[in-house]
Design an enzyme around this catalytic site. Structure first.
Site, short mmCIF file in Angstrom:
data_model
loop_
_atom_site.label_atom_id
_atom_site.label_comp_id
_atom_site.label_asym_id
_atom_site.label_seq_id
_atom_site.Cartn_x
_atom_site.Cartn_y
_atom_site.Cartn_z
N HIS A 371 44.83 43.84 45.19
CA HIS A 371 44.30 43.08 44.10
C HIS A 371 44.22 43.94 42.96
O HIS A 371 43.92 45.20 42.88
CB HIS A 371 42.66 42.68 44.56
N PRO A 372 44.61 43.28 41.81
CA PRO A 372 44.36 44.11 40.55
C PRO A 372 42.88 44.37 39.95
O PRO A 372 41.94 43.45 40.51
CB PRO A 372 45.03 43.23 39.52
N SER A 388 46.47 35.34 40.07
CA SER A 388 45.55 36.19 39.52
C SER A 388 45.25 35.99 37.72
O SER A 388 44.12 35.97 37.26
CB SER A 388 45.83 37.68 39.50
N GLU A 391 43.28 32.62 37.32
CA GLU A 391 41.79 33.08 37.57
C GLU A 391 41.12 33.74 36.62
O GLU A 391 40.10 33.59 36.37
CB GLU A 391 41.82 33.74 39.09
N GLN A 392 41.55 35.05 36.13
CA GLN A 392 40.99 35.82 35.20
C GLN A 392 40.77 35.15 33.75
O GLN A 392 39.63 35.34 33.13
CB GLN A 392 41.65 36.97 35.17
N PHE A 423 37.57 46.30 42.53
CA PHE A 423 36.38 45.30 42.63
C PHE A 423 36.96 44.03 42.72
O PHE A 423 37.90 43.84 41.83
CB PHE A 423 35.54 45.49 41.14
N ILE A 424 36.44 43.23 43.55
CA ILE A 424 37.10 41.78 43.86
C ILE A 424 35.94 41.01 44.05
O ILE A 424 35.07 41.07 44.57
CB ILE A 424 37.84 42.07 45.13
N ALA A 426 35.45 36.63 43.65
CA ALA A 426 36.13 35.03 43.48
C ALA A 426 35.66 34.71 41.97
O ALA A 426 34.42 34.15 41.44
CB ALA A 426 35.71 34.03 44.34
N VAL A 427 36.54 35.11 40.98
CA VAL A 427 36.30 34.70 39.52
C VAL A 427 36.07 33.36 39.19
O VAL A 427 35.00 32.90 38.46
CB VAL A 427 37.72 35.22 38.61
#
Length: 472
Positions: A371-372, A388, A391-392, A423-424, A426-427
């Site tokens: 994950h980024p 991603s 989501e971001q 750090f992950i 669910a955005v």
């Protein structure tokens, strides 16, 4: 590996049936006509009949005629049929007959009465015998002969099929025979549904063994007409209420000439017919009417895009990045067990999550590391996956002020330095401010607690990604 049974069906939100005149329930009466088609040495069978009669627990008599059993079946043809015929025609109740072909051939007066009443005569097979031990070729021949004989006796090819004492191959073999508006050899739902076999879709209209007078002839069953009436009434009331609430269903009722045709039981049926006819918005169709309505209102949908039907290559291509840069999870899910229950977002998320949870800590760490960082260098360089990136952007992380970007950079570096993975979160469940608050809170966790939290968030992200691709 594929699991052929469908344990999901329509799920929590079945389609709106849209019955004619906005009916709240479709009540369908079936009259099984089996008398003269049952096991009997006169018919070339090895033994007498032992199923569904007043002789509860009867056993077959190999090589012998069972006079009492034969006369009970004869009652159904000679007396029971006509009693039911009078009641149903006087009350203007449309009926579908499940007619055993050899039984119909031996009952010309009854067939003529069915036709004159406008009843649908569906096929109930060639003979009223067990099919479970038949080889596929033997059963295929019996199906073909049933269609031929039925057509000659009634003047029309049957449009519906119900074997009853079927084999695991019956539905597929009847679908292969083709030409049927519906098959009823299932009890799996309160609504019709489409069944796929060999690239073709066949309409299934489920039948019933509970709202069925056969339970007068089983050890755990009805002992009086009042019990039968009460059970039918309760079933109708439940379905009528669901229909009133916006989810109309279908109610099937199974009758037999030799059972419900007895005077001690027929009045319960009469009371039930009066009860449902006293309600508004009740549709009483034949099964072929239901089939025509369903095919017109809810035609079959393409199968090619269903996850459980995809090739391994297509499956991994579609879902390999649901868990970030970890196609091995999709590959393992495809190889494990997929069924129609996995064709929804929730179902497929369960299959993928199972593989993620079953993996070693090292493998799961690999997923986390894939994950980024949030608002990190990959995002700035526009090198995120499409998921991603979207989501971001949904939380405004693609449009930070210099101060916000510096704060995210500091938190990312401290977090990775402490835990060894990014750090992950669910955005899509969060806002920019709630993400920063979670960042500050979670960075204080110990590694085991944060590893577990991060894994839960990975699973949540996977579900949200699938909800954007598949039905809920």
């Amino acid at each position: 590996m594929r699991y052929c049974r469908d344990m999901h069906g329509y799920g929590q939100t079945p389609p709106r049936a849209a019955w004619p005149d906005d009916a709240r329930v479709a009540v369908q009466f079936v009259l099984n006509y089996e008398e003269g088609g049952e096991n009997c040495v006169l018919h070339g069978d090895a033994a007498s009949e032992a199923f569904l009669s007043e002789i509860v627990g009867a056993a077959q008599w190999p090589g012998q005629r069972h006079w009492n059993m034969e006369s009970i079946y004869e009652y159904g043809a000679r007396a029971g049929f006509w009693r039911l015929h009078r009641l149903l025609t006087e009350r203007n109740v449309p009926v579908t007959v499940y007619g055993v072909a050899t039984a119909l051939k031996r009952s010309p007066a009854q067939v003529a009465a069915m036709i004159e009443a406008g009843w649908e005569i569906a096929s109930h097979g060639l003979k009223w015998v067990e099919h479970k031990d038949m080889k596929p070729e033997e059963e295929r021949e019996a199906i073909a002969e049933a269609i031929r004989l039925h057509t000659l006796v009634t003047g029309e090819r049957p449009r519906g099929w119900y074997t009853g004492r079927c084999s695991v191959n019956t539905v597929d073999l009847v679908a292969e025979a083709g030409g049927f508006d519906y098959i009823s050899d299932t009890y799996a739902d309160d609504l019709p549904y489409w069944y796929e076999h060999d690239g073709r879709q066949q309409l299934i209209i489920p039948y019933t063994l509970d709202a069925n007078d056969m339970r007068f002839a089983t050890p755990q069953g009805f002992n009086s007409g009042d019990q039968f009436f009460t059970y039918l009434k309760d079933s109708f009331d439940a379905l009528y209420a669901e229909g009133k609430a916006g989810s109309p269903k279908m109610m099937s009722i199974g009758l037999h000439c030799r059972l419900m045709g007895r005077p001690g039981r027929v009045m319960a049926l009469a009371r039930f017919i009066h009860y449902i006819q006293s309600h508004e918005k009740v549709w009483i169709p034949r099964r072929v009417d239901i089939a025509e309505h369903w095919a017109r209102t809810h035609p079959p949908q393409p199968l090619a895009d269903r996850p459980s039907q995809m090739s391994e290559e297509a499956f991994v291509q579609h879902f390999g990045d649901i868990f970030e840069h970890s196609p091995w999870i999709a590959r393992r899910a495809w190889a494990d067990e997929l069924s129609p229950a996995n064709d929804t977002a929730i179902g497929l998320a369960a299959a993928l999550t199972f593989q993620f949870r079953a993996a070693s800590d090292e493998q799961r760490l690999g997923v986390l590391v894939a994950h980024p960082d949030l608002a990190g260098k990959l995002a700035q360089a526009k090198r995120l996956t499409a998921s991603s990136t979207d989501e971001q952007a949904s939380a405004g992380l693609d449009a930070l002020t210099d101060e916000e970007r510096a704060r995210f950079t500091d938190l990312n570096e401290r977090y990775v330095r402490k835990f060894g993975f990014p750090f992950i979160i669910a955005v899509r469940d969060n806002t920019k401010s709630s993400i920063l608050a979670a960042f500050e809170k979670r960075i204080a966790h110990d590694r085991d607690a944060e590893f577990a939290t991060a894994c839960k968030q990975v699973e949540r992200i996977g579900l949200l990604r699938l909800k954007a691709l598949l039905p809920a």
